[in-house]
Design a protein around this motif. Sequence first.
Motif, PDB file in Angstrom:
ATOM      1  N   MET A   1       0.784  -1.083   0.154  1.00  0.00           N
ATOM      2  CA  MET A   1       0.031   0.142  -0.022  1.00  0.00           C
ATOM      3  C   MET A   1       1.070   1.201  -0.163  1.00  0.00           C
ATOM      4  SD  MET A   1      -3.254   1.211   0.787  1.00  0.00           S
ATOM      5  CE  MET A   1      -3.783   2.604   1.250  1.00  0.00           C
ATOM      6  N   VAL A   2       1.875   1.327   0.832  1.00  0.00           N
ATOM      7  CA  VAL A   2       2.765   2.558   0.886  1.00  0.00           C
ATOM      8  C   VAL A   2       3.375   2.789  -0.521  1.00  0.00           C
ATOM      9  CG1 VAL A   2       4.756   3.402   2.123  1.00  0.00           C
ATOM     10  CG2 VAL A   2       3.102   2.281   3.393  1.00  0.00           C
ATOM     11  N   GLY A   3       4.032   1.497  -1.006  1.00  0.00           N
ATOM     12  CA  GLY A   3       4.786   1.862  -2.358  1.00  0.00           C
ATOM     13  C   GLY A   3       3.835   2.372  -3.301  1.00  0.00           C
ATOM     14  N   ILE A   4       2.410   1.832  -3.269  1.00  0.00           N
ATOM     15  CA  ILE A   4       1.545   2.341  -4.584  1.00  0.00           C
ATOM     16  C   ILE A   4       1.496   3.914  -4.219  1.00  0.00           C
ATOM     17  CG2 ILE A   4      -0.952   2.292  -5.332  1.00  0.00           C
ATOM     18  CD1 ILE A   4       0.733  -0.029  -6.116  1.00  0.00           C
ATOM     19  N   VAL A   6       3.368   6.299  -2.759  1.00  0.00           N
ATOM     20  CA  VAL A   6       4.553   6.904  -2.868  1.00  0.00           C
ATOM     21  C   VAL A   6       4.992   6.844  -4.448  1.00  0.00           C
ATOM     22  CG1 VAL A   6       7.203   6.621  -2.885  1.00  0.00           C
ATOM     23  CG2 VAL A   6       5.770   6.272  -0.474  1.00  0.00           C
ATOM     24  N   VAL A   7       4.792   5.764  -5.199  1.00  0.00           N
ATOM     25  CA  VAL A   7       4.962   5.822  -6.528  1.00  0.00           C
ATOM     26  C   VAL A   7       3.912   6.807  -7.175  1.00  0.00           C
ATOM     27  CG1 VAL A   7       4.499   4.560  -8.714  1.00  0.00           C
ATOM     28  CG2 VAL A   7       5.996   3.757  -6.775  1.00  0.00           C
ATOM     29  N   GLY A   8       2.516   6.872  -6.695  1.00  0.00           N
ATOM     30  CA  GLY A   8       1.526   7.694  -7.280  1.00  0.00           C
ATOM     31  C   GLY A   8       1.942   9.043  -7.147  1.00  0.00           C
ATOM     32  N   ALA A   9       2.392   9.376  -5.967  1.00  0.00           N
ATOM     33  CA  ALA A   9       2.887  10.690  -5.451  1.00  0.00           C
ATOM     34  C   ALA A   9       3.977  11.216  -6.231  1.00  0.00           C
ATOM     35  CB  ALA A   9       3.198  10.870  -4.044  1.00  0.00           C
ATOM     36  N   LEU A  10       4.745  10.543  -6.564  1.00  0.00           N
ATOM     37  CA  LEU A  10       6.012  10.832  -7.718  1.00  0.00           C
ATOM     38  C   LEU A  10       5.579  10.985  -9.158  1.00  0.00           C
ATOM     39  CD1 LEU A  10       8.744   8.292  -6.651  1.00  0.00           C
ATOM     40  CD2 LEU A  10       8.878  10.939  -5.986  1.00  0.00           C
ATOM     41  N   VAL A  11       4.653  10.113  -9.559  1.00  0.00           N
ATOM     42  CA  VAL A  11       4.060  10.370 -10.968  1.00  0.00           C
ATOM     43  C   VAL A  11       3.132  11.735 -10.962  1.00  0.00           C
ATOM     44  CG1 VAL A  11       2.520   9.408 -12.613  1.00  0.00           C
ATOM     45  CG2 VAL A  11       3.982   8.013 -11.386  1.00  0.00           C
ATOM     46  N   GLY A  12       2.461  11.954  -9.717  1.00  0.00           N
ATOM     47  CA  GLY A  12       1.484  13.259  -9.671  1.00  0.00           C
ATOM     48  C   GLY A  12       2.562  14.628  -9.884  1.00  0.00           C
ATOM     49  N   LEU A  13       3.771  14.494  -9.085  1.00  0.00           N
ATOM     50  CA  LEU A  13       4.666  15.550  -9.061  1.00  0.00           C
ATOM     51  C   LEU A  13       5.293  15.632 -10.524  1.00  0.00           C
ATOM     52  CD1 LEU A  13       6.387  15.239  -5.708  1.00  0.00           C
ATOM     53  CD2 LEU A  13       4.986  17.209  -6.357  1.00  0.00           C
ATOM     54  N   THR A  14       5.742  14.432 -11.051  1.00  0.00           N
ATOM     55  CA  THR A  14       6.136  14.457 -12.660  1.00  0.00           C
ATOM     56  C   THR A  14       5.127  15.003 -13.503  1.00  0.00           C
ATOM     57  OG1 THR A  14       7.451  12.568 -11.889  1.00  0.00           O
ATOM     58  CG2 THR A  14       7.206  13.046 -14.381  1.00  0.00           C
ATOM     59  N   GLY A  15       3.774  14.721 -13.352  1.00  0.00           N
ATOM     60  CA  GLY A  15       2.668  15.065 -13.997  1.00  0.00           C
ATOM     61  C   GLY A  15       2.657  16.747 -14.165  1.00  0.00           C
ATOM     62  N   ARG A  16       2.661  17.187 -12.726  1.00  0.00           N
ATOM     63  CA  ARG A  16       2.849  18.728 -12.682  1.00  0.00           C
ATOM     64  C   ARG A  16       3.986  19.375 -13.212  1.00  0.00           C
ATOM     65  NH1 ARG A  16       4.984  22.808 -10.279  1.00  0.00           N
ATOM     66  NH2 ARG A  16       3.686  24.419  -9.594  1.00  0.00           N
ATOM     67  N   GLN A  17       5.084  18.785 -13.609  1.00  0.00           N
ATOM     68  CA  GLN A  17       6.185  19.264 -14.008  1.00  0.00           C
ATOM     69  C   GLN A  17       5.936  19.483 -15.520  1.00  0.00           C
ATOM     70  OE1 GLN A  17       7.482  21.029 -11.349  1.00  0.00           O
ATOM     71  NE2 GLN A  17       9.216  20.866 -12.453  1.00  0.00           N
ATOM     72  N   ALA A  40      -4.089   4.219  -6.135  1.00  0.00           N
ATOM     73  CA  ALA A  40      -4.720   3.512  -5.309  1.00  0.00           C
ATOM     74  C   ALA A  40      -6.079   3.222  -5.969  1.00  0.00           C
ATOM     75  CB  ALA A  40      -4.974   4.049  -4.049  1.00  0.00           C
ATOM     76  N   LEU A  41      -6.774   4.052  -6.629  1.00  0.00           N
ATOM     77  CA  LEU A  41      -8.103   3.792  -7.200  1.00  0.00           C
ATOM     78  C   LEU A  41      -7.689   2.846  -8.396  1.00  0.00           C
ATOM     79  CD1 LEU A  41      -9.881   7.204  -7.558  1.00  0.00           C
ATOM     80  CD2 LEU A  41     -10.501   5.318  -6.149  1.00  0.00           C
ATOM     81  N   ALA A  63      -1.243   1.217 -11.713  1.00  0.00           N
ATOM     82  CA  ALA A  63      -1.226   2.426 -10.568  1.00  0.00           C
ATOM     83  C   ALA A  63      -0.418   3.572 -11.337  1.00  0.00           C
ATOM     84  CB  ALA A  63      -0.489   1.980  -9.461  1.00  0.00           C
ATOM     85  N   ILE A  64       0.516   3.635 -11.874  1.00  0.00           N
ATOM     86  CA  ILE A  64       1.244   4.795 -12.625  1.00  0.00           C
ATOM     87  C   ILE A  64       0.377   5.339 -13.528  1.00  0.00           C
ATOM     88  CG2 ILE A  64       3.020   4.915 -14.563  1.00  0.00           C
ATOM     89  CD1 ILE A  64       4.613   3.044 -12.655  1.00  0.00           C
ATOM     90  N   LEU A  65      -0.505   4.463 -14.464  1.00  0.00           N
ATOM     91  CA  LEU A  65      -1.540   5.106 -15.558  1.00  0.00           C
ATOM     92  C   LEU A  65      -2.597   5.663 -14.793  1.00  0.00           C
ATOM     93  CD1 LEU A  65      -2.066   5.302 -18.274  1.00  0.00           C
ATOM     94  CD2 LEU A  65      -3.404   3.338 -18.063  1.00  0.00           C
TER      95      LEU A  65
END
Length: 81
Positions: A1-4, A6-17, A40-41, A63-65
């Motif tokens: 759960m934590v890994g998902i 963290v990966v989601g948060a990093l992808v979100g920040l990358t998407g913002r950039q 997570a969804l 999860a990344i998608l």
Amino acid sequence: MVGILVVGALVGLTGRQLHPVGRRVVGWRVAPLLGAVGAALAFYGGQALRWFIDGQMIGWGAAILGAALLTALWGLVFRRG
């Protein structure tokens, strides 16, 4: 759960950039949250729909998608000028 999350948060920040600088509507606080929720969804939603089971690599891809799509959708819905 934590890994998902963290990966989601990093992808979100990358998407913002990846949004153009003048049109960024995804803030620094919202981007990791959107990414984590989208990841997570997609991960748990895919498992609930029996598209994949826990332990399959496609779950990480989902999860990344999901994180990328939710961040991008937010940027499209709440556009600036």
